[in-house]
Design an enzyme around this catalytic site. Structure first.
Site, PDB file in Angstrom:
ATOM      1  N   LYS A 118       0.818  -1.207   0.000  1.00 40.82           N
ATOM      2  CA  LYS A 118       0.000   0.000   0.000  1.00 40.82           C
ATOM      3  C   LYS A 118       0.855   1.261   0.000  1.00 40.82           C
ATOM      4  O   LYS A 118       0.649   2.171  -0.800  1.00 40.82           O
ATOM      5  CB  LYS A 118      -0.952  -0.017   1.201  1.00 40.82           C
ATOM      6  CG  LYS A 118      -1.771   1.245   1.354  1.00 40.82           C
ATOM      7  CD  LYS A 118      -1.244   2.079   2.477  1.00 40.82           C
ATOM      8  CE  LYS A 118      -1.794   3.494   2.407  1.00 40.82           C
ATOM      9  NZ  LYS A 118      -1.263   4.305   3.521  1.00 40.82           N
ATOM     10  N   ASP A 141      -6.069   0.925   0.919  1.00 41.28           N
ATOM     11  CA  ASP A 141      -5.956   1.185   2.353  1.00 41.28           C
ATOM     12  C   ASP A 141      -7.266   0.786   3.028  1.00 41.28           C
ATOM     13  O   ASP A 141      -8.122   0.161   2.407  1.00 41.28           O
ATOM     14  CB  ASP A 141      -5.636   2.667   2.608  1.00 41.28           C
ATOM     15  CG  ASP A 141      -6.798   3.558   2.214  1.00 41.28           C
ATOM     16  OD1 ASP A 141      -7.802   3.059   1.666  1.00 41.28           O
ATOM     17  OD2 ASP A 141      -6.713   4.772   2.461  1.00 41.28           O
TER      18      ASP A 141
END
Length: 216
Positions: A121, A139
DNA sequence: CTCCCGATAT
DNA sequence: ATATCAGGAG
């Protein structure tokens, strides 16, 4: 399960709700974005920006983070939470940047993923926002929105969500879409009190319809 | 799976 | 009091 046509409708509506969605982590170069994104784990971007306002005045280059004791860096980022791990990772990552990359952040997602404290991420956020490389960072907000809509099964990993969204979204719109979903998740499809009653996606939202039925 | 962790909203 | 926050590592 959500269809691709329904997904495209969702992107259209979300885009109309948040046309100016953008990266809210304040930064002025790739290195600052890398540090800010690492700090943002399990913490709001408002708190991160509050800390980096002073942090980026004091620490300009990787060398600066290595010039202080770990305890001093911990103190400088303490209000962020998870500060021991984050301080350790920032110093390790700074050393790696100096030793292997001439002090410059590489514009390579898979390479960044090998850095301490940098997962998929964080790496996606850095390459997309700092280098303009199309990427889809998943996320907590993106995962929640995608699963509420019914794009994936609840047990699916963030990587499964990432791949599904990329398959269903134009490559040149990945980064834009990423920011718009984050804004949508942060301000409308919130974790605690989602505004399902005034959501244009309600008719096709798996979780939204379930919630409205349960409420009244 | 657990741990890391302070600030804020509910 | 509890949940959540631009997660990652062991």
């Amino acid at each position: 399960m959500l269809t691709k046509k329904q997904w495209e409708f969702c992107l259209d509506e979300i885009g109309k709700m948040f046309p100016d969605a953008h990266c809210e982590l304040v930064h002025s170069n790739p290195f600052e974005l890398l540090v800010a994104t690492l700090l943002s784990a399990q913490c709001t971007d408002v708190l991160v920006n509050r800390v980096t306002a002073d942090l980026f005045q004091k620490y300009k280059k990787p060398e600066d983070y290595l010039a202080v004791d770990i305890e001093e860096l911990q103190t400088d980022i303490r209000s962020i939470g998870l500060y021991r791990n984050k301080a350790k990772n920032i110093q390790a990552l700074s050393a790696l940047l100096i030793e292997e990359f001439g002090g410059e952040v590489p514009a390579d997602r898979d390479l960044l993923t090998t850095f301490p404290g940098v997962g998929r991420k964080t790496a996606n956020v850095v390459v997309s926002n700092a280098f303009g490389i199309p990427a889809m960072a998943v996320d907590t907000h993106v995962e929640r929105v995608a699963k509420r809509l019914g794009m994936n099964r609840w047990k699916d990993s963030p990587l499964m969500v990432e791949e599904k969204i990329m398959r269903w979204t134009l490559r040149e719109r990945w980064t834009d879409t990423h920011h718009q979903i984050i804004f949508f998740g942060r301000y409308h499809c919130k974790a605690q009190n989602p505004a399902c009653g005034e959501c244009p996606l309600l008719p096709l939202c798996r979780e939204g319809k379930k919630r409205m039925k349960h409420v009244g």
